[in-house]
Design a protein around this motif. Structure first.
Motif, PDB file in Angstrom:
ATOM      1  N   GLU A 128      83.005  42.283 -79.169  1.00 56.61           N
ATOM      2  CA  GLU A 128      81.852  42.320 -78.277  1.00 56.61           C
ATOM      3  C   GLU A 128      80.547  42.101 -79.027  1.00 56.61           C
ATOM      4  O   GLU A 128      79.605  41.495 -78.496  1.00 56.61           O
ATOM      5  CB  GLU A 128      81.801  43.658 -77.539  1.00 56.61           C
ATOM      6  N   ASN A 129      80.461  42.609 -80.256  1.00 54.77           N
ATOM      7  CA  ASN A 129      79.218  42.484 -81.020  1.00 54.77           C
ATOM      8  C   ASN A 129      78.940  41.053 -81.458  1.00 54.77           C
ATOM      9  O   ASN A 129      77.845  40.737 -81.915  1.00 54.77           O
ATOM     10  CB  ASN A 129      79.249  43.402 -82.246  1.00 54.77           C
ATOM     11  N   GLN A 130      79.915  40.166 -81.304  1.00 50.20           N
ATOM     12  CA  GLN A 130      79.706  38.763 -81.669  1.00 50.20           C
ATOM     13  C   GLN A 130      79.422  37.873 -80.461  1.00 50.20           C
ATOM     14  O   GLN A 130      79.068  36.707 -80.623  1.00 50.20           O
ATOM     15  CB  GLN A 130      80.937  38.214 -82.399  1.00 50.20           C
TER      16      GLN A 130
END
Length: 759
Positions: A128-130
């Protein structure tokens, strides 16, 4: 100032505000809740705490089973107990049909066992952080397991990353050390490139071909009309990977090698060696007809390419092929008014289909069926449309060679389809936004339909006089009505006895199975159409249109869409797929039934009372929990043409007329969010460049502060061109009052960051 909040209002709503006190139950907009006592004169309504004293018993108006499909196959929802969020696609490990792996748009890979309910999912990867999802067509878009996964544990993901200002499309490899799909890690870059600053046309499909090479597709970069000029850019000095299908050898080189027979394998130009085919607008999904042992396929590459305004296309992609965009859209010259465009060197689609009556279409793509459960389906291409929620089979007449198209969900069960998947046995499944997975299954010879063919047979009206509602129906209205070419409307909700309404966190109503919403349209006092929107026992909704006869004695069920002259205008009766394309899962299916829309006074004819609808609904026990406050403390949308803050009124108009498509995970092009509760800076509309063409307007923005003439949100409301008009379905006349509110607000805007006291 708020500017927008979304919830579907194409539904069955009609509003009566406090301004209707002395006039019975009509407002000055397009809606009229009949409160004339049957003689056309105004009814005197007295203010009261509640409009009704008790909940009426509903023994007749309940959603029946869907009309039986006439196709040989149908869609059946499966794995309904598995929460997969917004699945973009799903796949099984090569040679292992025991689990499904689902790629969620937000960057998660979940898997669950095929057998042994409750099929509890596990999270195998979270990036998700990417992820940059763009609010439109970005996010985690594609997933492909290496054919030798059992030996190397490799999976390849295609997704958008970076920021909204610096978007990157990338393909990365992740590894499952256990080689069973658990705990993917150790990512490595395969390829990436800078995207255009537009939220659409990112493509994002990845698949391994029968040759063992990895194929990947990317769109033309976004916008409209090939505004970045990528569709035909292989012959320039610096070609790109936009509008292409790429082909790379992932097992050799670092990070890959170029197959020796690629069309440009010997070219020295950067980003050209990888190209396999080009001339696509947004090749969202492609697949190979590989087949199964004993049911071998052709090896052909099938691709769904999303069209512009008029045509969607299905291509059989050949090495080195040019598929025409943006010289052509499907088999037709582009722009549409162009004639005699050169087709030299271009390959036409094997099938293209239109976007009728301005109703949006967006082909998803599909797969050729090579399973064994449905022999008559073998060799046919099954494909879906994410906007219309329709699914078809495509085959070819053996004598003429012409395409043969059969819709397999003509009786409903539609969705914002994102992929067609194949299991280890060759059976087909479809993923759809909103936590839905469907399977293509045989359709046994259906019994004769018992679905009511006349409105008088539905149990929702008085059979002796279908102009009157059945006794179990509850009338309601909305504060901000959807424009419907000036038609007057009556709206009712019918709930099964003892069932109640759940209010979601966003204020939208979740209605129980068996619910029927009833809306009748009249022009000049004459009934034209009654629509029933039903929540069937499968949990999904279906819409059904009944056409009133000239004698006004009854209405007949329509099997498909229809246009009919009514006075000086043309009335459009929507098809069943039209209904669920606007009443989508992203908007909660029912439109208008939400706190902000129903928080207002309404004239109850049966009691001659003027009362707040929410207070009345609560008083008679329609909700499954207390509302959490008196109506004056809850959300309330203003009447667009009433008094009050201009920005709030424009927000209510956009909410009712635009947000059912333009919202997160909605089917509207671009990343705009026109929900009422969304603040102007977060709408991705103010001073934003259009992503689906500028309609020939220099300097066009979605919303251009101070300039309605350059604001496409205004221009589209004013245009009569059905391919560009908004709302896109079933309207052919301009809403003079509503569009004036919108234009006045845009003129008053001086920036994209107004304060609460702003316009």
């Amino acid at each position: 100032m708020r500017l927008g909040a979304t919830i579907f209002s194409l539904g069955l709503v009609a509003v009566v505000g406090a301004s209707a006190l002395g006039a019975g139950c009509s407002n000055s907009d397009e809606a009229k809740d009949r409160g004339d006592g049957g003689d056309g004169g105004p009814i005197q309504a007295d203010p009261a705490p509640y409009g009704l004293d008790t909940r009426p018993s509903n023994t007749t108006c309940k959603a029946p089973a869907r009309p039986p499909s006439t196709a040989s196959v149908k869609l059946q929802q499966v794995f309904a107990n598995v929460d997969v969020g917004n699945p973009m696609m799903m796949a099984q490990l090569p040679g292992d049909g025991s689990r499904w792996f689902v790629a969620e748009r937000n960057g998660k890979i979940l898997s669950f066992p095929v057998q042994n309910p409750p099929n509890t999912p596990r999270e195998d990867l979270n990036i998700e952080n990417q992820i940059t999802d763009l609010g439109s067509e970005g996010g985690l878009l594609g997933l492909a397991f290496h054919p030798k996964f059992a030996q190397n544990g490799f999976v390849y993901l295609s997704y958008t990353t970076g920021t909204d200002e610096a978007i990157v499309s990338t393909i990365k490899r992740f590894t499952s050390a256990a080689k069973n799909g658990t705990a993917f890690a150790a990512q490595s870059d395969v390829l990436s490139f800078n995207q255009e600053r537009a939220g659409n046309h990112k493509g994002g499909c990845v698949q391994f071909g029968p040759d063992g090479f990895l194929y990947a597709s990317f769109g033309d970069g976004g916008g409209g009309g090939d505004q970045f000029k990528h569709g035909q850019d292989t012959n320039t000095a610096t070609p790109s990977w936009f509008a292409k299908v790429l082909r790379i050898d992932i097992d050799h080189g670092n990070p890959y090698a170029i197959p020796s027979d690629n069309p440009f394998a010997n070219d020295t130009t950067e980003k050209k060696k990888e190209i396999y085919a080009h001339g696509f607008r947004n090749p969202f999904r492609f697949s190979f007809d590989i087949g199964k042992p004993g049911r071998e396929g052709t090896g052909e590459l099938w691709l769904g390419d999303v069209g512009q305004d008029n045509w969607e296309e299905i291509d059989k992609v050949r090495k080195g092929g040019n598929y025409g965009w943006s010289i052509k859209e499907g088999t037709h010259c582009f722009p549409p008014n162009t004639t005699n465009c050169s087709s030299a060197g271009l390959i036409d689609p094997v099938y293209d289909y239109p976007q009728p009556n301005g109703n949006a279409r967006a082909v998803t793509g599909g797969r050729v069926y090579r399973g064994k459960a449905i022999p008559e389906l073998v060799g046919k291409y099954v494909f879906a449309d994410s906007s219309s929620g329709e699914v078809w089979t495509l085959s070819f007449d053996p004598t003429t060679g012409k395409p043969v198209i059969v819709k397999i969900n003509d009786s409903g069960t539609g969705g914002t389809f994102t992929s067609v998947a194949e299991d280890a046995d060759g059976e087909l499944y479809l993923t759809a936004l909103g936590n839905k997975i469907y399977k293509v299954v045989p359709n046994v010879k259906p019994p004769a339909s018992t679905f009511p063919q006349k409105l008088s047979q539905t149990g929702c009206v008085d059979p002796a006089n279908p102009q009157n509602p059945a006794s179990g129906l509850i009338p309601y209205g909305v504060n901000s009505p959807l424009w419907s070419d000036g038609a007057e409307k009556e709206r009712y909700v019918a709930l099964p006895d003892n069932e109640k309404i759940h209010v979601n966190a966003d204020g939208d109503f979740d209605l129980p199975k068996g619910t029927v919403l009833v809306k009748t349209f009249s022009i000049g006092g004459k009934r034209i159409e009654t629509r029933l929107f039903m929540r069937h026992d499968d949990g999904d909704w279906g819409g059904y249109s009944y056409e009133w006869n000239d004698e006004q004695t009854d209405a007949t069920l329509l099997a498909s869409n229809k246009s009919k002259p009514v006075g000086s205008q043309t009335w459009y009766y929507p098809s069943r797929s039209d209904c669920v394309s606007c009443h989508s899962t992203a908007a909660g299916r029912s439109l208008g039934l939400e706190l902000g829309q129903l928080n207002g006074d309404f004239v109850y004819v049966s009691t001659k009372r003027l009362s707040n609808q929410l207070a009345t609904f609560d008083h008679i026990g329609l909700f499954d929990a207390p509302l959490g406050g008196a109506p004056e403390t809850l959300a309330k949308f203003p009447k667009p043409t009433g008094d009050g803050n201009l920005g709030d009124r424009a927000s209510a108009y956009l909410h009712a007329n635009c947000s059912f498509c333009h919202r997160p995970n909605g089917i509207g092009g671009g990343g705009t969010d026109f929900r009422y509760a969304t603040t102007l800076p977060n709408r991705k509309a103010c001073n934003a460049n259009p992503e689906n063409g500028n309609m020939g307007i220099t300097g066009a923005k979605i919303i251009a502060p101070g300039a309605p003439e350059k604001s496409l949100v205004s221009v589209r409301v004013h245009t009569l061109d059905t391919s560009k008009r908004m709302p896109p379905l079933a309207t052919s006349l301009v809403d003079d009052q509503g569009s004036k509110v919108l234009d006045d607000w845009i003129r008053a805007l001086t920036s994209c960051t107004p304060t609460d006291a702003g316009p």
